[in-house]
Scaffold this active site. Structure first.
Site, PDB file in Angstrom:
ATOM      1  N   ASP A  76      41.001  34.896  50.367  1.00  0.00           N
ATOM      2  CA  ASP A  76      41.502  36.004  49.542  1.00  0.00           C
ATOM      3  C   ASP A  76      42.181  36.983  50.489  1.00  0.00           C
ATOM      4  OD1 ASP A  76      41.944  38.278  48.066  1.00  0.00           O
ATOM      5  OD2 ASP A  76      39.967  38.304  47.122  1.00  0.00           O
ATOM      6  N   VAL A  77      43.506  37.051  50.420  1.00  0.00           N
ATOM      7  CA  VAL A  77      44.244  37.855  51.412  1.00  0.00           C
ATOM      8  C   VAL A  77      43.970  39.353  51.276  1.00  0.00           C
ATOM      9  CG1 VAL A  77      46.114  36.168  51.688  1.00  0.00           C
ATOM     10  CG2 VAL A  77      46.360  38.047  50.018  1.00  0.00           C
ATOM     11  N   ASN A 103      52.726  35.150  52.279  1.00  0.00           N
ATOM     12  CA  ASN A 103      53.508  34.894  51.069  1.00  0.00           C
ATOM     13  C   ASN A 103      52.723  35.112  49.776  1.00  0.00           C
ATOM     14  OD1 ASN A 103      55.668  33.256  49.477  1.00  0.00           O
ATOM     15  ND2 ASN A 103      53.762  32.092  49.178  1.00  0.00           N
ATOM     16  N   TYR A 169      54.028  46.572  41.378  1.00  0.00           N
ATOM     17  CA  TYR A 169      54.640  45.457  42.114  1.00  0.00           C
ATOM     18  C   TYR A 169      55.778  45.982  42.992  1.00  0.00           C
ATOM     19  CZ  TYR A 169      56.755  40.827  42.920  1.00  0.00           C
ATOM     20  OH  TYR A 169      57.279  39.689  43.502  1.00  0.00           O
ATOM     21  N   LYS A 173      56.030  45.756  47.083  1.00  0.00           N
ATOM     22  CA  LYS A 173      57.088  45.028  47.782  1.00  0.00           C
ATOM     23  C   LYS A 173      57.988  45.968  48.591  1.00  0.00           C
ATOM     24  CE  LYS A 173      55.940  40.858  46.525  1.00  0.00           C
ATOM     25  NZ  LYS A 173      55.554  39.828  47.511  1.00  0.00           N
TER      26      LYS A 173
HETATM   27  N1  LIG Z   1      58.998  33.732  41.658  1.00  0.00           N
HETATM   28  C1  LIG Z   1      59.867  34.719  41.847  1.00  0.00           C
HETATM   29  O1  LIG Z   1      60.842  34.873  41.085  1.00  0.00           O
HETATM   30  C2  LIG Z   1      59.666  35.666  43.006  1.00  0.00           C
HETATM   31  C3  LIG Z   1      60.681  36.598  43.268  1.00  0.00           C
HETATM   32  C4  LIG Z   1      60.524  37.475  44.327  1.00  0.00           C
HETATM   33  C5  LIG Z   1      59.386  37.420  45.103  1.00  0.00           C
HETATM   34  N2  LIG Z   1      58.397  36.509  44.832  1.00  0.00           N
HETATM   35  C6  LIG Z   1      57.220  36.499  45.712  1.00  0.00           C
HETATM   36  O2  LIG Z   1      57.054  35.203  46.242  1.00  0.00           O
HETATM   37  C7  LIG Z   1      55.687  35.038  46.647  1.00  0.00           C
HETATM   38  C8  LIG Z   1      55.189  33.697  46.143  1.00  0.00           C
HETATM   39  O3  LIG Z   1      55.114  33.749  44.729  1.00  0.00           O
HETATM   40  P1  LIG Z   1      55.521  32.527  43.787  1.00  0.00           P
HETATM   41  O4  LIG Z   1      56.681  32.975  42.998  1.00  0.00           O
HETATM   42  O5  LIG Z   1      55.585  31.280  44.560  1.00  0.00           O
HETATM   43  O6  LIG Z   1      54.279  32.553  42.763  1.00  0.00           O
HETATM   44  P2  LIG Z   1      53.040  31.600  42.588  1.00  0.00           P
HETATM   45  O7  LIG Z   1      52.148  32.285  41.594  1.00  0.00           O
HETATM   46  O8  LIG Z   1      53.499  30.221  42.262  1.00  0.00           O
HETATM   47  O9  LIG Z   1      52.356  31.597  44.030  1.00  0.00           O
HETATM   48  C9  LIG Z   1      51.611  32.675  44.518  1.00  0.00           C
HETATM   49  C10 LIG Z   1      50.325  32.145  45.119  1.00  0.00           C
HETATM   50  O10 LIG Z   1      49.597  33.253  45.677  1.00  0.00           O
HETATM   51  C11 LIG Z   1      48.225  32.998  45.424  1.00  0.00           C
HETATM   52  N3  LIG Z   1      47.418  34.211  45.474  1.00  0.00           N
HETATM   53  C12 LIG Z   1      47.325  35.180  44.536  1.00  0.00           C
HETATM   54  N4  LIG Z   1      46.414  36.088  44.927  1.00  0.00           N
HETATM   55  C13 LIG Z   1      45.926  35.678  46.112  1.00  0.00           C
HETATM   56  C14 LIG Z   1      44.956  36.208  47.002  1.00  0.00           C
HETATM   57  N5  LIG Z   1      44.295  37.330  46.735  1.00  0.00           N
HETATM   58  N6  LIG Z   1      44.707  35.534  48.153  1.00  0.00           N
HETATM   59  C15 LIG Z   1      45.352  34.378  48.427  1.00  0.00           C
HETATM   60  N7  LIG Z   1      46.287  33.835  47.625  1.00  0.00           N
HETATM   61  C16 LIG Z   1      46.552  34.480  46.476  1.00  0.00           C
HETATM   62  C17 LIG Z   1      48.202  32.381  44.023  1.00  0.00           C
HETATM   63  O11 LIG Z   1      46.954  31.713  43.789  1.00  0.00           O
HETATM   64  C18 LIG Z   1      49.415  31.472  44.071  1.00  0.00           C
HETATM   65  O12 LIG Z   1      49.057  30.166  44.483  1.00  0.00           O
HETATM   66  C19 LIG Z   1      54.929  36.234  46.081  1.00  0.00           C
HETATM   67  O13 LIG Z   1      54.710  37.175  47.117  1.00  0.00           O
HETATM   68  C20 LIG Z   1      55.894  36.801  45.054  1.00  0.00           C
HETATM   69  O14 LIG Z   1      55.692  38.184  44.835  1.00  0.00           O
HETATM   70  C21 LIG Z   1      58.528  35.627  43.806  1.00  0.00           C
END
Ligand SMILES: NC(=O)c1ccc[n+]([C@@H]2O[C@H](COP(=O)([O-])OP(=O)(O)OC[C@H]3O[C@@H](n4cnc5c(N)ncnc54)[C@H](O)[C@@H]3O)[C@@H](O)[C@H]2O)c1
Length: 287
Positions: A76-77, A103, A169, A173
């Site tokens: 858990d980050v 990430n 959020y 960010k």
């Molecule tokens: N999908 C988009 O459009 C988008 C756009 C901009 C930024 N992001 C960022 O990209 C990153 C990855 O997100 P994604 O889109 O792949 O979503 P995703 O939900 O598929 O992946 C995020 C992962 O983070 C894990 N996570 C959540 N809380 C956690 C915790 N406390 N400890 C450890 N792991 C944890 C989740 O279980 C999940 O597997 C995130 O930081 C997100 O904010 C995503």
């Protein structure tokens, strides 16, 4: 697509046999990174909240990298001691780390600026503090190793243009952006350091975070596209890895960012892009 050979010739941090640690690796962008880096011969440490998804991710990555080259650690980050434990497990199993991807992120909207303090704190603990916890746990050993290293933190366009919708959020960010800029500066001023930081700014990407969608919306990129763009950008030496998607081009993003900073320079109201009095001016600016 940038070939693995092109990347690995120019970037010794990503050499075959080196170690990559990825948080939020059980899904989306993190899992796409794990698979691509495994295909490049790197040893992969998958960190995510525990459970079936992390097990499935470990299987999928082990099918590419081989069982002995993959470690999955429930982490858990938001908790600094869990990142310290992740670092101990990683260094114990594989030795030096050359790529850290902070990430993990969540998008749950805690609501108005004055409501739901605990949910606000939880989001900031994961999205913002999770990045700092990762850097604290790994950067000292990466620096001490004296080898080429990369730290990639995942931000968002929402941390730059801060559109109304999910303020917590955006705050998290914006924090990641500022922290990573400062991290890059600190690393390049650290005597003898060979570790560089980058800010990954995905566009609209079809992942677990893309609420409600069961198939990829036309405007979205895939996680694989984001990772290919990330590697090509790091190869170019870009700090800001500003991903487009199928709706937003780079030039649209440039204009949106310029308008956002223009709010201060032009003394406009906050978030004037979404203010009715500025609707036409913004539309004209985007043309
Ligand atoms: N999908 C988009 O459009 C988008 C756009 C901009 C930024 N992001 C960022 O990209 C990153 C990855 O997100 P994604 O889109 O792949 O979503 P995703 O939900 O598929 O992946 C995020 C992962 O983070 C894990 N996570 C959540 N809380 C956690 C915790 N406390 N400890 C450890 N792991 C944890 C989740 O279980 C999940 O597997 C995130 O930081 C997100 O904010 C995503």
């Amino acid at each position: 697509m940038t070939t693995n050979a092109e990347i690995q010739t120019a970037l010794p941090a990503l050499a075959s046999g080196n170690v990559a640690v990825i948080t939020g690796a059980a899904s989306g962008i993190g899992l796409a990174a794990a698979k691509r880096l495994a295909a490049m011969g790197m040893k992969i440490v998958l960190a995510d909240i525990g459970g079936a998804r992390l097990d499935e991710a470990r299987h999928a990555v082990a099918a590419i990298a081989g069982e002995s080259a993959v470690l999955a650690v429930a982490t858990d980050v938001s908790k600094a001691d869990e990142l310290d434990r992740l670092a101990e497990r990683t260094f114990g199993a594989f030795g030096d780390v050359s790529l850290l991807m902070n990430n993990a992120g969540v998008g749950n909207n805690p609501g108005k600026p004055w409501e739901n303090r605990e949910a606000w704190k939880q989001l900031l603990d994961i999205n913002f503090w999770g990045v700092i916890h990762g850097v604290e746990a790994f950067a000292p050993r990466m620096l001490a190793a004296g080898k080429p290293g990369l730290i990639v933190n995942t931000g968002s366009k929402q941390g730059i243009t801060t559109p109304p919708g999910n303020l917590a959020y955006n705050v998290s960010k914006a924090g990641v952006k500022t922290y990573t800029e400062g991290l890059a500066h600190a690393l390049r001023n650290e005597p003898g350091a060979n570790v560089a930081a980058h800010l990954l700014i995905p566009g609209f990407t079809f992942t677990g975070l893309t609420e409600g969608a069961t198939e990829k919306p036309a405007g979205a990129w895939t996680g694989e596209q984001v990772i290919d763009f990330m590697l090509a950008s790091v190869l170019r030496g870009d700090f800001y890895i500003l991903c487009p998607d199928n709706e937003a081009t780079r030039s649209m993003d440039e204009k949106r960012m310029a308008w956002a900073i223009g709010d201060i320079i032009e003394n406009r109201p906050a978030l004037s892009r979404w203010h009715p009095d500025y609707k036409e001016a913004f539309a004209a600016f985007m043309k």
